[in-house]
Structure formats: C-alpha cells, structure tokens
Write a protein that holds these residues in place. Structure first.
Motif: not given
Length: 72
Positions: A32-52
């Motif tokens: 259900m999730l799409l990532l922007t290039r910035t998010v893809s480039d820097y990656g996500l880790a457990v615990g990160d807060r995100v804006l959707l």
C-alpha cells in the motif's frame, strides 16, 4: 472528489518488508506504500516517524519524508 488529499503521521514498524503503523487499528503494508526518491535514497529504519499522503481514491499512500527527531 470529496477527499482529494489527506496527510498522516506514522511510525515504521518493519523495514523489510516495509510496514508503517498509523494507529491502533491501522498498519499499512509495503503493498500500500509508495516511496519518494528521497525516501528511497536514504532508506527507512524501524522507529522512523514518517509523513504520508493518501493517493486520491485511497488504497495507496506516499511516504513523503521522515519527520522530527528520535523523540517525536
């Protein structure tokens, strides 16, 4: 139409496969999730807060960016 856009804050609960917790009843899986290039480039880790943002028509959500620090 009636709901052109909505924003949500979430917390990454799993990085592989990606899952984002919104509230007690809602966790969005990678499908259900799409990532922007910035998010893809820097990656996500457990615990990160995100804006959707909800894609018009619902069913898919774009993770726009990480937000805040470790304590938000």
């Amino acid at each position: 139409a009636g709901k052109p856009v909505a924003f949500f804050f979430g917390t990454v609960t799993s990085a592989a496969p990606l899952a984002v917790y919104i509230d007690q009843k809602t966790t969005y899986p990678a499908s259900m999730l799409l990532l922007t290039r910035t998010v893809s480039d820097y990656g996500l880790a457990v615990g990160d807060r995100v804006l959707l943002a909800r894609v018009q028509g619902g069913g898919r959500y774009i993770i726009l960016d990480k937000v805040g620090g470790e304590d938000t």
